[in-house]
Scaffold this motif. Sequence first.
Motif, PDB file in Angstrom:
ATOM      1  N   LEU A   1       0.684  -1.212   0.003  1.00 44.75           N
ATOM      2  CA  LEU A   1       0.060  -0.079   0.162  1.00 44.75           C
ATOM      3  C   LEU A   1       1.280   1.277   0.396  1.00 44.75           C
TER       4      LEU A   1
ATOM      5  N   GLY B   1       3.183   1.460  -3.403  1.00 48.94           N
ATOM      6  CA  GLY B   1       2.080   1.896  -4.581  1.00 48.94           C
ATOM      7  C   GLY B   1       1.887   3.205  -4.574  1.00 48.94           C
ATOM      8  N   SER B   2       1.493   4.241  -3.162  1.00 52.53           N
ATOM      9  CA  SER B   2       0.825   5.192  -3.379  1.00 52.53           C
ATOM     10  C   SER B   2       2.302   6.203  -3.734  1.00 52.53           C
TER      11      SER B   2
ATOM     12  N   SER C   1      -0.095   1.405  -9.310  1.00 50.57           N
ATOM     13  CA  SER C   1      -1.857   0.444  -9.389  1.00 50.57           C
ATOM     14  C   SER C   1      -1.479  -0.619  -8.629  1.00 50.57           C
TER      15      SER C   1
ATOM     16  N   PHE D   1      -0.517  -1.389  -5.733  1.00 50.80           N
ATOM     17  CA  PHE D   1      -1.202  -0.253  -4.782  1.00 50.80           C
ATOM     18  C   PHE D   1      -2.967  -0.854  -4.371  1.00 50.80           C
TER      19      PHE D   1
ATOM     20  N   PHE E   1      -4.231  -2.504  -0.918  1.00 44.07           N
ATOM     21  CA  PHE E   1      -5.313  -1.546  -0.249  1.00 44.07           C
ATOM     22  C   PHE E   1      -6.669  -2.702   0.005  1.00 44.07           C
TER      23      PHE E   1
END
Length: 103
Positions: A39, A42-43, A72, A75, A79
């Motif tokens: 997460l 990815g961010s 993405s 992410f 997530f």
Amino acid sequence: MAYVDHAFSISDEDIMIESPFSFSRRPPVKEIAFAVALLVFGSVFIVAGVIMATHKVGGDRTHGLFFAGLGSVLFLPGFYYTRIAYYAYKGYKGFSFDNIPPV
């Protein structure tokens, strides 16, 4: 005849003993840490890719789109599994730590 009845009977005890899955109440720390890392990275990659694409920093626009695409890809699963871990920690109905696959 009693042997045949016993050989083909299924009880709750047999199901619990022969289960291939282990059920535990402890949260899977390694899997949750991996999901949080996905997460976060990815961010960071999405933000870096957007900055690279719009301001042409660190390469041309194609490099920025590549970083945003890679971000993405990192992410989305991060997530998803972080959300499952959070909801399982909070005790929401239908969520448990058993829904997170082992690494």
